[in-house]
Design a protein around this motif. Structure first.
Motif, PDB file in Angstrom:
ATOM      1  N   THR A   1       0.746  -1.237  -0.016  1.00 57.92           N
ATOM      2  CA  THR A   1      -0.017  -0.007   0.029  1.00 57.92           C
ATOM      3  C   THR A   1       1.041   1.094  -0.118  1.00 57.92           C
ATOM      4  O   THR A   1       0.321   2.137  -0.532  1.00 57.92           O
TER       5      THR A   1
ATOM      6  N   LYS B   1       2.891   5.297  -4.347  1.00 56.43           N
ATOM      7  CA  LYS B   1       1.999   4.275  -3.474  1.00 56.43           C
ATOM      8  C   LYS B   1       1.393   3.367  -4.483  1.00 56.43           C
ATOM      9  O   LYS B   1       0.889   3.566  -5.567  1.00 56.43           O
TER      10      LYS B   1
ATOM     11  N   TYR C   1      -2.156   1.441  -5.170  1.00 54.16           N
ATOM     12  CA  TYR C   1      -3.586   1.477  -4.836  1.00 54.16           C
ATOM     13  C   TYR C   1      -4.227   0.225  -5.760  1.00 54.16           C
ATOM     14  O   TYR C   1      -3.891   0.075  -6.839  1.00 54.16           O
ATOM     15  N   SER C   2      -5.293  -0.377  -5.139  1.00 60.74           N
ATOM     16  CA  SER C   2      -5.767  -1.469  -5.891  1.00 60.74           C
ATOM     17  C   SER C   2      -7.379  -1.733  -5.671  1.00 60.74           C
ATOM     18  O   SER C   2      -8.005  -0.980  -4.647  1.00 60.74           O
ATOM     19  N   HIS C   3      -8.027  -2.251  -6.304  1.00 62.65           N
ATOM     20  CA  HIS C   3      -9.574  -2.671  -6.300  1.00 62.65           C
ATOM     21  C   HIS C   3      -9.463  -4.268  -6.717  1.00 62.65           C
ATOM     22  O   HIS C   3      -8.906  -4.759  -7.315  1.00 62.65           O
TER      23      HIS C   3
ATOM     24  N   THR D   1      -4.651  -3.338  -9.968  1.00 65.90           N
ATOM     25  CA  THR D   1      -3.446  -2.651  -9.120  1.00 65.90           C
ATOM     26  C   THR D   1      -2.738  -1.520  -9.976  1.00 65.90           C
ATOM     27  O   THR D   1      -2.308  -1.918 -11.107  1.00 65.90           O
TER      28      THR D   1
ATOM     29  N   GLU E   1      -3.781   8.971  -4.918  1.00 71.04           N
ATOM     30  CA  GLU E   1      -5.117   7.942  -5.248  1.00 71.04           C
ATOM     31  C   GLU E   1      -5.558   8.611  -6.372  1.00 71.04           C
ATOM     32  O   GLU E   1      -5.848   7.712  -7.261  1.00 71.04           O
TER      33      GLU E   1
ATOM     34  N   ALA F   1      -4.115   7.251  -9.478  1.00 74.82           N
ATOM     35  CA  ALA F   1      -4.124   5.782  -9.526  1.00 74.82           C
ATOM     36  C   ALA F   1      -5.716   5.552  -9.976  1.00 74.82           C
ATOM     37  O   ALA F   1      -5.816   4.646 -10.936  1.00 74.82           O
ATOM     38  N   GLU F   2      -6.420   6.176  -9.395  1.00 74.62           N
ATOM     39  CA  GLU F   2      -7.910   5.929  -9.821  1.00 74.62           C
ATOM     40  C   GLU F   2      -8.021   6.018 -11.426  1.00 74.62           C
ATOM     41  O   GLU F   2      -8.951   5.519 -12.005  1.00 74.62           O
TER      42      GLU F   2
END
Length: 417
Positions: A31, A177, A179-181, A223, A229, A232-233
């Protein structure tokens, strides 16, 4: 930044305990944008630990050790690391005072063992990671471009020091960093998911897509690595949209833990209620659903009608129906769902009847034969599920409950009935 985790403890090699520290640290490091390429486990042996450190310092610029910081003779992690990196140890009076206070205030003991004094010996010039939840402080230092962090082995202490001490130290070492879903999938196996998404997976570098097999389902993790963030989104959302377009409604949720969690949310959203009539699952559906906080807003109740007599008396399943078709049948599954909906007064009722094994039933149905009924105000349907590939009785019951929740989910989304 690339990290290697070294867990120290003979008990890990013997299998007496599981290395949960490594899982927690790998998740936490990901993370904050730190790659973990290697996990190493060594026993309480200084020579083997030195060898592991020599290998790690050649392939990682962050080494994190867990364990071996206790007061006993075999807790030699600090000494061995300091010897390997050429750093002397020094006594920290303030840390010793903290250890003494832990004994007297937390453990209500005045007889502090002399061996605990070695826990206040730390590398010269290190960053001390004080430990208010135990007697073993952690520490961090940098030598020859390599950052070394030592954390205690007990999982609660390790997690506390990582989240409240070490993480801040490590965040200063990276500018990106991770970030993932997570997309949860039911109704398609891992190999079929990989086949459907192969082109998307192989072309991805940032973001990436990876499948993970779970019990009866598949998880996809998307990822991306980025400074913020929001950035990353912006990378992740087009990828997730593409995956949804390919897989369709076998994706049951994003960043959720289970099918029942999704079902509960849908029921609450629609102000509807659910009940369950269970035979071979033995109450598993009701148990899993009521494990969820807030389940009382949507779950009316359940009936574990394990015998034909209870199917008849509690759910009103006609005796002649069971005589004609058998307890494991489409007709009985439908009657169970309708009876449960009537008895519990729910908007939706799901039923399960089947053969969980280890033997065929009295009508020679093979193990893994399962019928799932669903009754709503629009009518009643039944699905026959073949779970003969289930590895055990417990596995068949788990998969049957998965299917039951999925049928309810689809009914709430109007993809059945």
């Amino acid at each position: 930044m690339n990290a290697e985790l070294i867990a120290v403890g003979t008990e890990l090699l013997l299998g007496n305990i599981a290395n949960t520290d490594a899982q927690m640290l790998s998740e936490g490091l990901s993370t904050i944008g730190i790659n973990v390429y290697y996990h190493t486990v060594v026993g309480d042996n200084p020579q083997r630990l030195r060898e592991a450190l020599d290998i790690a310092r050649k392939r990682a610029n962050i080494i994190i050790t867990t364990g071996g910081l206790g007061p006993t003779y075999d807790d030699l992690t600090k000494q061995t690391i300091c010897e390997t990196f050429g750093l002397p140890l020094e006594f920290h009076e303030d840390i010793w005072e903290d250890i003494c206070a832990y004994f007297t205030k937390r453990m209500k003991r005045e007889d502090i063992p002399e061996g605990n004094k070695q826990q206040a010996m730390l590398p010269v010039g290190c960053t001390v990671l004080d430990n208010p939840v135990g007697t073993a402080p952690g520490c961090a230092f940098e030598k020859d471009g390599i950052h070394v962090l030592m954390l205690p082995g007990p999982p609660f202490e390790c997690r506390y020091l990582f989240e409240n001490r070490a993480k801040a130290y490590l965040e200063k070492l990276t500018h990106e960093k991770i970030y993932s879903h997570e997309l949860r999938i039911f109704g398609m196996g891992e190999s079929h998911v990989e086949q459907a998404l192969h082109e998307i997976m192989v072309r991805g570098t940032n973001p990436t897509l990876a499948p993970y097999a779970k019990t009866g389902e598949v998880m996809l993790r998307a990822t991306a690595k980025a400074p913020t963030e929001g950035e990353a989104e912006a990378l992740l959302r087009p990828l997730i949209d593409e995956v949804r377009q390919v897989l369709g409604d076998v994706i049951y949720g994003e960043d959720v833990d289970s099918l029942e969690e999704v079902v509960l949310a849908l029921l609450k959203e629609r102000n509807m209620t659910l009940s369950a009539a269970e035979s071979c699952t033995g109450g598993l559906i009701a148990k899993r659903f009521t494990d969820l906080p807030g389940a009382s807003a949507a779950f009316r109740g359940g009936v574990v009608s394990y015998t034909s007599e209870v199917k008849e008396s509690a759910l009103g399943v006609p005796h002649e129906l069971i005589e004609e078709h058998g307890a494991v049948s489409e007709a009985v599954a439908c009657a169970m769902a309708e009876g449960c909906r009537r008895v519990c007064g729910s908007d939706i009722a799901v039923s399960v009847t089947g053969v969980a094994g280890p033997e065929r039933d009295e009508r020679d149905h093979p193990v893994g034969t399962v019928f799932i009924g669903l009754a709503t105000k629009h009518g009643t349907i039944c699905r026959q599920i073949d779970l003969s590939r289930g590895r055990s009785r417990g596995h068949i019951r788990t998969l049957a409950a998965h299917h039951a929740f999925d049928i309810v989910r689809r009914s709430l989304l109007h993809t059945v009935l």
